[in-house]
Design a protein around this motif. Structure first.
Motif, short mmCIF file in Angstrom:
data_model
loop_
_atom_site.label_atom_id
_atom_site.label_comp_id
_atom_site.label_asym_id
_atom_site.label_seq_id
_atom_site.Cartn_x
_atom_site.Cartn_y
_atom_site.Cartn_z
N VAL A 207 0.91 -1.29 0.26
CA VAL A 207 -0.16 0.15 0.01
C VAL A 207 1.00 1.47 -0.13
CG1 VAL A 207 -1.87 1.07 1.70
CG2 VAL A 207 -1.87 -1.48 1.15
N LYS B 186 -3.31 3.02 -1.34
CA LYS B 186 -3.93 2.72 -2.19
C LYS B 186 -3.10 1.90 -2.71
CE LYS B 186 -5.14 6.27 -5.68
NZ LYS B 186 -5.26 7.68 -6.74
N LYS B 187 -3.36 0.71 -3.14
CA LYS B 187 -3.04 -0.56 -3.63
C LYS B 187 -1.45 -0.54 -4.95
CE LYS B 187 -6.20 -3.66 -2.18
NZ LYS B 187 -7.08 -5.08 -2.55
#
Length: 140
Positions: free
Chosen positions: A60, A65-66
């Motif tokens: 992350v 956000k991934k």
């Protein structure tokens, strides 16, 4: 007696292990190895595994956000049936998980059967030592 004498003059086919070692054939499925650099953390290997021995967690970013990288990856060799479905499901050109030709793996306890990979870990991975609470290099 004829069979015994005929066999007696034939050359030996026994391999004197561990002094001599056989080279595994091309399709041999040894221990699984994992490459952190090529993995895009798509989880297709996790979904394809029938014995549920693979686990991973996406990295992350600071914004939450991934990212297309794995924060950690683990394989439990105690559950793995070496079916190669994880390797076939990997979409990357150079496979991020593949079977090596290693057939000499030993485990002295159940904790060593689970290998972990995090950024900076070697190809062999590391095992978790509950006594010290840390990841230790694989012996041998």
């Amino acid at each position: 007696m004829r069979v015994t004498l005929r066999t007696l003059v034939k050359p030996a086919i026994t391999v004197q292990y561990p002094d001599e070692k056989l080279v595994p054939y091309q399709g041999f499925r040894g221990a699984l190895l994992y490459d952190q650099e090529t993995c895009i953390s798509c989880s297709l290997c996790v979904k394809a595994c029938p014995s549920n021995c693979i686990q991973l967690e996406n990295a992350v970013s600071d914004a939450g956000k991934k990212m297309p990288k794995a924060a950690w990856y683990s394989i439990d060799f105690g559950k793995c049936n070496f079916c190669r479905l994880c390797e076939d499901a990997c979409p990357t050109k150079a496979k991020s998980v593949w079977h090596s030709r290693d057939y000499e793996m030993i485990f002295t306890d159940r904790d060593q059967m689970t290998r972990f990979w995090k950024p900076g870990f070697p190809y062999q991975g590391k095992s978790y030592d509950p006594a010290s609470g840390d990841f230790v290099p694989v012996a041998g």
